[in-house]
Design a protein around this motif. Structure first.
Motif, PDB file in Angstrom:
ATOM      1  N   ALA A  35     -15.336 -98.982   2.665  1.00 27.63           N
ATOM      2  CA  ALA A  35     -15.074-100.306   2.104  1.00 27.63           C
ATOM      3  C   ALA A  35     -16.321-100.884   1.454  1.00 27.63           C
ATOM      4  O   ALA A  35     -16.250-101.502   0.378  1.00 27.63           O
ATOM      5  N   VAL A  36     -17.474-100.698   2.084  1.00 25.79           N
ATOM      6  CA  VAL A  36     -18.725-101.175   1.503  1.00 25.79           C
ATOM      7  C   VAL A  36     -18.989-100.477   0.174  1.00 25.79           C
ATOM      8  O   VAL A  36     -19.356-101.104  -0.824  1.00 25.79           O
ATOM      9  N   GLU A  37     -18.796 -99.165   0.150  1.00 28.40           N
ATOM     10  CA  GLU A  37     -19.022 -98.418  -1.094  1.00 28.40           C
ATOM     11  C   GLU A  37     -18.060 -98.858  -2.192  1.00 28.40           C
ATOM     12  O   GLU A  37     -18.432 -98.983  -3.364  1.00 28.40           O
ATOM     13  N   ALA A  38     -16.822 -99.127  -1.824  1.00 26.30           N
ATOM     14  CA  ALA A  38     -15.828 -99.557  -2.809  1.00 26.30           C
ATOM     15  C   ALA A  38     -16.145-100.938  -3.377  1.00 26.30           C
ATOM     16  O   ALA A  38     -15.745-101.253  -4.502  1.00 26.30           O
ATOM     17  N   SER A  39     -16.873-101.753  -2.636  1.00 28.99           N
ATOM     18  CA  SER A  39     -17.158-103.125  -3.061  1.00 28.99           C
ATOM     19  C   SER A  39     -18.100-103.191  -4.253  1.00 28.99           C
ATOM     20  O   SER A  39     -18.104-104.174  -4.998  1.00 28.99           O
ATOM     21  N   ASP A  40     -18.942-102.171  -4.436  1.00 25.14           N
ATOM     22  CA  ASP A  40     -19.816-102.091  -5.611  1.00 25.14           C
ATOM     23  C   ASP A  40     -20.611-103.379  -5.804  1.00 25.14           C
ATOM     24  O   ASP A  40     -20.538-104.040  -6.845  1.00 25.14           O
ATOM     25  N   ALA A  41     -21.388-103.761  -4.782  1.00 26.77           N
ATOM     26  CA  ALA A  41     -22.172-104.987  -4.826  1.00 26.77           C
ATOM     27  C   ALA A  41     -23.616-104.696  -4.423  1.00 26.77           C
ATOM     28  O   ALA A  41     -23.882-103.715  -3.714  1.00 26.77           O
ATOM     29  N   PRO A  42     -24.564-105.525  -4.842  1.00 23.28           N
ATOM     30  CA  PRO A  42     -25.953-105.321  -4.438  1.00 23.28           C
ATOM     31  C   PRO A  42     -26.126-105.284  -2.922  1.00 23.28           C
ATOM     32  O   PRO A  42     -26.934-104.522  -2.394  1.00 23.28           O
ATOM     33  N   ASP A  43     -25.369-106.122  -2.237  1.00 28.38           N
ATOM     34  CA  ASP A  43     -25.437-106.201  -0.780  1.00 28.38           C
ATOM     35  C   ASP A  43     -24.028-106.479  -0.278  1.00 28.38           C
ATOM     36  O   ASP A  43     -23.399-107.454  -0.689  1.00 28.38           O
ATOM     37  N   ALA A  44     -23.503-105.619   0.562  1.00 31.28           N
ATOM     38  CA  ALA A  44     -22.167-105.824   1.129  1.00 31.28           C
ATOM     39  C   ALA A  44     -22.206-105.498   2.608  1.00 31.28           C
ATOM     40  O   ALA A  44     -22.888-104.555   3.027  1.00 31.28           O
ATOM     41  N   VAL A  45     -21.479-106.278   3.383  1.00 31.27           N
ATOM     42  CA  VAL A  45     -21.404-106.023   4.823  1.00 31.27           C
ATOM     43  C   VAL A  45     -19.955-106.196   5.264  1.00 31.27           C
ATOM     44  O   VAL A  45     -19.291-107.167   4.895  1.00 31.27           O
ATOM     45  N   PHE A  46     -19.462-105.223   6.008  1.00 30.72           N
ATOM     46  CA  PHE A  46     -18.143-105.294   6.626  1.00 30.72           C
ATOM     47  C   PHE A  46     -18.352-105.248   8.131  1.00 30.72           C
ATOM     48  O   PHE A  46     -18.933-104.283   8.650  1.00 30.72           O
ATOM     49  N   ALA A  47     -17.905-106.297   8.818  1.00 30.87           N
ATOM     50  CA  ALA A  47     -18.088-106.415  10.260  1.00 30.87           C
ATOM     51  C   ALA A  47     -16.719-106.475  10.929  1.00 30.87           C
ATOM     52  O   ALA A  47     -15.926-107.383  10.647  1.00 30.87           O
ATOM     53  N   LEU A  48     -16.446-105.518  11.792  1.00 31.63           N
ATOM     54  CA  LEU A  48     -15.132-105.389  12.431  1.00 31.63           C
ATOM     55  C   LEU A  48     -15.273-105.539  13.938  1.00 31.63           C
ATOM     56  O   LEU A  48     -16.189-104.986  14.546  1.00 31.63           O
ATOM     57  N   SER A  49     -14.368-106.293  14.540  1.00 30.85           N
ATOM     58  CA  SER A  49     -14.312-106.434  15.994  1.00 30.85           C
ATOM     59  C   SER A  49     -12.935-105.977  16.459  1.00 30.85           C
ATOM     60  O   SER A  49     -11.919-106.432  15.932  1.00 30.85           O
ATOM     61  N   ARG A  50     -12.901-105.088  17.421  1.00 35.06           N
ATOM     62  CA  ARG A  50     -11.635-104.626  17.998  1.00 35.06           C
ATOM     63  C   ARG A  50     -11.718-104.836  19.503  1.00 35.06           C
ATOM     64  O   ARG A  50     -12.489-104.190  20.188  1.00 35.06           O
ATOM     65  N   HIS A  51     -10.946-105.808  20.006  1.00 33.47           N
ATOM     66  CA  HIS A  51     -10.977-106.178  21.422  1.00 33.47           C
ATOM     67  C   HIS A  51     -12.401-106.468  21.877  1.00 33.47           C
ATOM     68  O   HIS A  51     -12.803-106.106  22.990  1.00 33.47           O
ATOM     69  N   GLY A  52     -13.160-107.122  21.032  1.00 30.08           N
ATOM     70  CA  GLY A  52     -14.517-107.528  21.380  1.00 30.08           C
ATOM     71  C   GLY A  52     -15.593-106.502  21.104  1.00 30.08           C
ATOM     72  O   GLY A  52     -16.780-106.818  21.226  1.00 30.08           O
ATOM     73  N   HIS A  53     -15.224-105.287  20.733  1.00 34.85           N
ATOM     74  CA  HIS A  53     -16.208-104.252  20.417  1.00 34.85           C
ATOM     75  C   HIS A  53     -16.484-104.285  18.914  1.00 34.85           C
ATOM     76  O   HIS A  53     -15.579-104.075  18.102  1.00 34.85           O
ATOM     77  N   ARG A  54     -17.731-104.509  18.555  1.00 37.21           N
ATOM     78  CA  ARG A  54     -18.082-104.746  17.166  1.00 37.21           C
ATOM     79  C   ARG A  54     -18.673-103.508  16.491  1.00 37.21           C
ATOM     80  O   ARG A  54     -19.468-102.780  17.088  1.00 37.21           O
ATOM     81  N   THR A  55     -18.282-103.316  15.233  1.00 31.62           N
ATOM     82  CA  THR A  55     -18.844-102.271  14.387  1.00 31.62           C
ATOM     83  C   THR A  55     -19.212-102.923  13.063  1.00 31.62           C
ATOM     84  O   THR A  55     -18.367-103.580  12.442  1.00 31.62           O
ATOM     85  N   VAL A  56     -20.466-102.786  12.638  1.00 34.11           N
ATOM     86  CA  VAL A  56     -20.946-103.447  11.432  1.00 34.11           C
ATOM     87  C   VAL A  56     -21.621-102.421  10.536  1.00 34.11           C
ATOM     88  O   VAL A  56     -22.425-101.597  10.992  1.00 34.11           O
ATOM     89  N   HIS A  57     -21.297-102.468   9.251  1.00 36.63           N
ATOM     90  CA  HIS A  57     -21.989-101.614   8.276  1.00 36.63           C
ATOM     91  C   HIS A  57     -22.414-102.458   7.091  1.00 36.63           C
ATOM     92  O   HIS A  57     -21.620-103.218   6.537  1.00 36.63           O
ATOM     93  N   ARG A  58     -23.674-102.303   6.703  1.00 34.88           N
ATOM     94  CA  ARG A  58     -24.229-103.065   5.591  1.00 34.88           C
ATOM     95  C   ARG A  58     -24.972-102.115   4.657  1.00 34.88           C
ATOM     96  O   ARG A  58     -25.784-101.297   5.104  1.00 34.88           O
ATOM     97  N   SER A  59     -24.696-102.212   3.391  1.00 41.22           N
ATOM     98  CA  SER A  59     -25.381-101.395   2.396  1.00 41.22           C
ATOM     99  C   SER A  59     -25.135-102.039   1.036  1.00 41.22           C
ATOM    100  O   SER A  59     -24.687-103.177   0.955  1.00 41.22           O
ATOM    101  N   GLY A  60     -25.437-101.309  -0.035  1.00 37.22           N
ATOM    102  CA  GLY A  60     -25.199-101.848  -1.367  1.00 37.22           C
ATOM    103  C   GLY A  60     -25.980-101.112  -2.420  1.00 37.22           C
ATOM    104  O   GLY A  60     -26.703-100.140  -2.134  1.00 37.22           O
ATOM    105  N   THR A  61     -25.857-101.594  -3.637  1.00 33.35           N
ATOM    106  CA  THR A  61     -26.510-100.930  -4.758  1.00 33.35           C
ATOM    107  C   THR A  61     -27.962-101.346  -4.926  1.00 33.35           C
ATOM    108  O   THR A  61     -28.711-100.699  -5.655  1.00 33.35           O
ATOM    109  N   ALA A  62     -28.388-102.429  -4.276  1.00 35.35           N
ATOM    110  CA  ALA A  62     -29.776-102.887  -4.356  1.00 35.35           C
ATOM    111  C   ALA A  62     -30.627-102.206  -3.291  1.00 35.35           C
ATOM    112  O   ALA A  62     -30.116-101.550  -2.379  1.00 35.35           O
TER     113      ALA A  62
END
Length: 358
Positions: A35-62
């Motif tokens: 999802a971050v790669e598809a966003s095509d932005a200098p800085d993108a972060v997708f943060a997901l919580s499933r029953h309180g367990h968090r997974t975060v990925h941040r990246s981008g073209t910058a």
């Protein structure tokens, strides 16, 4: 002159038909990376919580940001309205307001404005009959259209434009039309009715009780705010100034604060705002063919195979946001990026599909 698309939109135009996922990776991190790669932005972060367990990925073209900016605050634009709706629900639960107050009476003390006044409830549900923006907004904003259009339209002008407005259509409460103007008026009316500033209300009633210390109404002095970019994804743009539209689009927050906010909606019973959090999940109107578009006080609601999902998107002049949660799967998603919304932008579609399939 007509006003262009507001800088903080609601859902994508085709959001009534849930998209199929662009990726089928069953692992949360793999789907966030895609999802971050598809966003095509200098800085993108997708943060997901499933029953309180968090997974975060941040990246981008910058280039990667400095270590001290690992968890910056992002502008969330119209997603601010989910906080505004929760604040109003909390004030109603406390008995400070009913939602049926006349906005004009709150702002002007004038209780002789016809048999069908615009109420606070009409304003938060976009049924007040107001346009997306005041009619004189484009002319006032034109000198700073590409850099700071809202900063030159202060609170006093928002209130004056509302008090001078005369509806051309049916009475309030009978027609839905998404309106940044209306939610901005709501903020000023609530401030006037309670005798408390918007910042103090929001902090005391929502941010403080939920422990959202990384959420503010304006840029900080600590260098901890993400930098937005123009449509080209390269040109930096100034920090967003909401002017008199604070309650409609001023907030900026860290991804983890946004997950905390969304997790509270997934488990209202464990929160000091339990009753208000339950209230903002309750449908208040249905519209469209077959009434398939469902709205609550604060959220758009769409069906999934397992139950409803709640979401709201937002954008400023250089950033975008998507917030959503699914009670049936215990999932919350906060997605943010630093590139201005453009035609066929992939960001919102990627975020919507990720939540829909989670």
């Amino acid at each position: 002159m007509t006003a262009p698309h507001p800088p903080w939109p609601g859902p994508p135009a085709d959001a009534g038909d849930p998209p199929r996922p662009a990726v089928a990776d069953p692992e949360p991190l793999g789907r966030l990376v895609a999802a971050v790669e598809a966003s095509d932005a200098p800085d993108a972060v997708f943060a997901l919580s499933r029953h309180g367990h968090r997974t975060v990925h941040r990246s981008g073209t910058a280039d990667p940001p400095p270590a001290e900016r690992e968890h910056p605050r992002y502008e969330i634009g119209s997603a601010t309205k989910t906080f505004t709706g929760l604040l109003l629900a909390q004030l109603i639960q406390r008995g400070a307001l009913t939602g049926g107050e006349s906005a004009a009476a709150c702002l002007h003390g004038d209780r002789r404005r016809g048999p069908h006044p615009v109420t606070l409830a009409h304003l938060i549900t976009h049924t007040a009959g107001l346009p997306a923006l005041p009619r004189d907004f484009p002319l006032r904003a034109l000198p700073a259209w590409g850099t700071n259009p809202y900063g030159g339209y202060p609170a006093e002008r928002v209130v004056d434009a509302f008090l001078r407005h005369r509806p051309r259509h049916r009475r309030p409460g009978t027609r839905w039309h998404y309106s940044n103007f209306g939610v901005a008026v709501l903020g000023h009316a609530v401030t006037a009715a309670t005798g408390t500033s918007w910042e103090d209300l929001l902090t005391g009633q929502v941010l403080g009780p939920l422990g959202l210390t990384g959420t503010t109404l304006r840029p900080g002095q600590d260098g901890g705010d993400a930098t937005g970019h123009a449509k080209d994804g390269r040109t930096p743009v100034p920090a967003f100034d909401a002017g008199g539209f604070q309650s409609a689009g001023a907030l900026r927050a860290t991804p983890h604060d946004l997950l905390t906010f969304l997790e509270a909606h997934l488990d209202p019973g464990g929160s000091p705002l339990a009753d208000a959090l339950a209230a903002v999940r309750t449908p208040v109107l249905r519209r469209g063919l077959g009434h398939r578009h469902v709205h609550t006080v604060a959220w758009f609601r769409h069906p999934t195979d397992g139950g409803p999902m709640y979401f709201h998107s937002g954008a400023t002049l250089g950033q975008q946001a998507f917030l959503g949660f699914r009670p049936d799967t215990g999932t919350a998603l906060a997605a943010l990026c630093t590139r201005r919304f453009r035609a066929r932008d992939p960001f919102i579609a990627a975020a919507y599909a990720l939540l829909y399939e989670s």
